[in-house]
Write a protein that holds these residues in place. Structure first.
Motif, PDB file in Angstrom:
ATOM      1  N   THR A 176       0.838  -1.209   0.000  1.00 57.28           N
ATOM      2  CA  THR A 176       0.000   0.000   0.000  1.00 57.28           C
ATOM      3  C   THR A 176       0.867   1.251   0.000  1.00 57.28           C
ATOM      4  N   PHE A 177       1.945   1.219   0.799  1.00 56.47           N
ATOM      5  CA  PHE A 177       2.879   2.343   0.838  1.00 56.47           C
ATOM      6  C   PHE A 177       4.187   1.939   0.173  1.00 56.47           C
ATOM      7  N   ALA A 178       4.617   2.755  -0.780  1.00 55.56           N
ATOM      8  CA  ALA A 178       5.871   2.485  -1.480  1.00 55.56           C
ATOM      9  C   ALA A 178       7.069   2.938  -0.673  1.00 55.56           C
ATOM     10  N   ALA A 179       6.855   3.794   0.313  1.00 59.44           N
ATOM     11  CA  ALA A 179       7.934   4.277   1.176  1.00 59.44           C
ATOM     12  C   ALA A 179       7.338   4.696   2.506  1.00 59.44           C
ATOM     13  N   VAL A 180       8.143   4.589   3.554  1.00 61.99           N
ATOM     14  CA  VAL A 180       7.731   5.008   4.895  1.00 61.99           C
ATOM     15  C   VAL A 180       8.870   5.804   5.514  1.00 61.99           C
ATOM     16  N   VAL A 181       8.589   7.041   5.891  1.00 57.82           N
ATOM     17  CA  VAL A 181       9.560   7.907   6.568  1.00 57.82           C
ATOM     18  C   VAL A 181       9.056   8.142   7.980  1.00 57.82           C
ATOM     19  N   THR A 182       9.878   7.815   8.995  1.00 57.08           N
ATOM     20  CA  THR A 182       9.445   7.927  10.379  1.00 57.08           C
ATOM     21  C   THR A 182      10.317   8.908  11.158  1.00 57.08           C
TER      22      THR A 182
END
Length: 225
Positions: A127-133
Motif C-alpha cells: 500500500t505504501f511504497a515508502a515510509v519515513v518515520t
C-alpha cells in the motif's frame, strides 16, 4: 490529472490515533503523580516525538529520559492500535483508489518505526511504497526534511506530489518542502497557509480530485482580487 505521488501523514490523518496518544500522555503523567491537560496534549499534536517528550518532562513530574518517555508512549499506543486501528473517514478508500490508479503513496510520520509498522501492517502489502518515520530523520516536522526524504525515496519531484496532513506542524513541514498540501483539520485547527487547501474530510475524495482542489482554490482567489 493525477499527482506523481501522495505523501500521507499518519496520526490524525490516516488513523485517528491522537486520542490514543492523549490517553497515554495522561497515564504517564498521572502515574508520576502529576496532572495532564488536554491543552498541553493539543500542543503536542504533529510534533517530533523528542520535542513532545521534552515538553512532558518540562511540564510534569515525569523525570524519565526523553527516549524512555517515547518508548513508554509508543508501547501504550501500539497496544491500542493492535486492538483496533481507527481509520479516518475516507482514508483507506482514497489509498486504495490511488493504488488502482498507479499513484504511489508514502507515509510521512513523526511516530517511530514500531508504530508505523503496526499501522502499515493492517493494510494490504505494498500500500505504501515508502515510509519515513520520526526516528529516521535528523529534523522532524515542521522542518521540511521528512517530506523531502519521502519524495526522494520515491524518485519524484516534491512539487508534483500532494501531501495530506491534519496538524499545523505537519502542514508547515509539507508546505516548507514545496509540496501542495491538503489539510484535513481534526483534533486542532489548522490556520490558512499559502500552499495548502483545506477540506473537512477525505470521505468521497478521489485521486483526480486532489490536484483539482488547488485549481479551485486558485480560481476562487483570483475571483476575489
Amino acid at each position: 490529472m493525477l499527482p506523481a505521488a501522495v505523501l500521507w501523514d499518519m496520526d490524525g490523518t490516516l488513523v485517528d490515533t491522537e486520542p490514543y496518544w492523549i490517553t497515554a500522555e495522561h497515564a504517564i503523567v498521572e502515574e508520576a503523580g502529576g496532572v495532564w491537560s488536554d491543552e498541553y496534549a493539543h500542543q503536542l499534536v504533529g510534533n517530533d516525538l523528542m520535542v513532545s517528550a521534552q515538553f512532558i518532562r518540562d511540564h510534569s513530574p515525569v523525570d524519565l529520559a526523553p527516549v524512555q518517555i517515547i518508548e513508554d508512549l509508543l508501547e501504550r499506543v501500539i497496544a491500542q492500535v493492535r486492538d483496533h486501528v481507527p481509520w479516518r473517514p475516507g482514508a483507506v478508500e482514497l489509498l486504495t483508489a490511488l493504488g488502482e490508479a498507479g499513484v504511489p503513496s508514502a507515509l510521512v510520520t513523526m511516530s517511530w518505526r514500531s508504530l508505523a509498522e503496526a499501522v502499515v501492517g493492517a493494510l494490504p502489502a505494498g500500500t505504501f511504497a515508502a515510509v519515513v518515520t520520526g526516528d529516521e530523520v535528523e529534523h522532524g516536522k515542521p522542518h521540511p526534511e521528512p517530506y523531502l526524504a519521502a519524495a526522494r525515496s520515491l524518485g519524484v519531484e516534491v512539487g508534483h506530489c500532494v501531501a495530506i496532513e491534519d496538524s499545523p506542524t505537519g502542514v508547515r513541514s509539507a508546505v516548507a518542502a514545496g509540496v501542495p498540501t491538503v489539510a484535513v483539520p481534526h483534533v486542532v485547527p489548522v490556520p490558512l497557509m499559502v500552499g495548502a487547501v483545506q477540506v473537512p474530510s477525505l470521505r468521497g475524495v478521489r485521486p483526480a480530485d486532489l490536484l483539482a482542489l488547488f485549481d479551485g482554490a486558485r480560481q476562487s482567489s483570483a475571483g476575489t482580487t
